[in-house]
Design a protein around this motif. Structure first.
Motif, PDB file in Angstrom:
ATOM      1  N   SER A  38       3.553 -74.259 -10.115  1.00 42.81           N
ATOM      2  CA  SER A  38       4.782 -73.751  -9.494  1.00 42.81           C
ATOM      3  C   SER A  38       5.048 -72.340  -9.983  1.00 42.81           C
ATOM      4  O   SER A  38       4.846 -72.030 -11.153  1.00 42.81           O
ATOM      5  N   THR A  39       5.515 -71.497  -9.061  1.00 40.91           N
ATOM      6  CA  THR A  39       5.698 -70.087  -9.386  1.00 40.91           C
ATOM      7  C   THR A  39       7.129 -69.631  -9.143  1.00 40.91           C
ATOM      8  O   THR A  39       7.866 -70.219  -8.356  1.00 40.91           O
ATOM      9  N   ASN A  40       7.482 -68.550  -9.832  1.00 44.19           N
ATOM     10  CA  ASN A  40       8.800 -67.944  -9.690  1.00 44.19           C
ATOM     11  C   ASN A  40       8.618 -66.437  -9.761  1.00 44.19           C
ATOM     12  O   ASN A  40       8.326 -65.895 -10.824  1.00 44.19           O
ATOM     13  N   TYR A  41       8.773 -65.759  -8.619  1.00 43.10           N
ATOM     14  CA  TYR A  41       8.564 -64.329  -8.531  1.00 43.10           C
ATOM     15  C   TYR A  41       9.881 -63.565  -8.554  1.00 43.10           C
ATOM     16  O   TYR A  41      10.872 -64.001  -7.979  1.00 43.10           O
ATOM     17  N   ALA A  42       9.855 -62.403  -9.173  1.00 39.23           N
ATOM     18  CA  ALA A  42      10.978 -61.491  -9.040  1.00 39.23           C
ATOM     19  C   ALA A  42      11.026 -61.007  -7.593  1.00 39.23           C
ATOM     20  O   ALA A  42       9.974 -60.816  -6.957  1.00 39.23           O
ATOM     21  N   ASP A  43      12.231 -60.798  -7.085  1.00 37.26           N
ATOM     22  CA  ASP A  43      12.363 -60.375  -5.686  1.00 37.26           C
ATOM     23  C   ASP A  43      11.608 -59.080  -5.412  1.00 37.26           C
ATOM     24  O   ASP A  43      11.073 -58.879  -4.317  1.00 37.26           O
ATOM     25  N   SER A  44      11.542 -58.212  -6.406  1.00 42.08           N
ATOM     26  CA  SER A  44      10.937 -56.891  -6.205  1.00 42.08           C
ATOM     27  C   SER A  44       9.421 -56.956  -5.972  1.00 42.08           C
ATOM     28  O   SER A  44       8.841 -55.973  -5.492  1.00 42.08           O
ATOM     29  N   VAL A  45       8.794 -58.077  -6.302  1.00 43.70           N
ATOM     30  CA  VAL A  45       7.330 -58.159  -6.160  1.00 43.70           C
ATOM     31  C   VAL A  45       6.894 -59.233  -5.165  1.00 43.70           C
ATOM     32  O   VAL A  45       5.690 -59.367  -4.898  1.00 43.70           O
ATOM     33  N   LYS A  46       7.825 -59.972  -4.624  1.00 43.43           N
ATOM     34  CA  LYS A  46       7.478 -61.028  -3.673  1.00 43.43           C
ATOM     35  C   LYS A  46       6.717 -60.451  -2.491  1.00 43.43           C
ATOM     36  O   LYS A  46       7.092 -59.423  -1.927  1.00 43.43           O
TER      37      LYS A  46
END
Length: 124
Positions: free
Chosen positions: A56-64
């Motif tokens: 499972s992943t969690n990306y910062a909005d700036s790099v999505k």
């Protein structure tokens, strides 16, 4: 104990790509969550993306949509594929891991480890 060693940073033009790697070594029993953080000059360290042992992943909005994290559990290695790089992505990138390691015989404990960082510079 445990070491995290990053590689793959460098200088790239805006719109280009880089792939970072982070290899964990030492008396490792298991690796839980891992992640990539970055710190730009004069700014606080921030989470770029994290990944659990289950994927499972969690990306910062700036790099999505531009960055992709992956891990090879057999090799204890974490990757970050960075595409469509922007000048604002310029920072030192750090690998982080919640790692269970042997400290005495068959006894192990969990601890958070950091890599030494790798510089990513994106020119405009």
């Amino acid at each position: 104990q445990v070491q995290l060693v990053e590689s793959g940073g460098g200088l790239v033009q805006a719109g280009g790509s880089l792939r970072l790697s982070c290899a964990a070594s030492g008396s490792i029993f298991g690796i839980n969550a891992m992640g990539w953080y970055r710190q730009a000059p004069g700014k606080q360290r921030e989470l770029v993306v994290a990944i659990t042992s289950g994927g499972s992943t969690n990306y910062a909005d700036s790099v999505k949509g531009r960055f992709t994290i992956s891990r090879d559990n057999a090799k204890n290695t974490l990757y970050l594929q960075m595409n469509s790089l922007k000048p604002e992505d310029t920072a030192v990138y750090y690998c982080n891991g919640d790692i269970q390691y042997y400290y005495s015989g068959s006894y192990f404990r969990s601890m958070e480890f950091w890599g030494q960082g790798t510089q990513v510079t994106v020119s405009s």
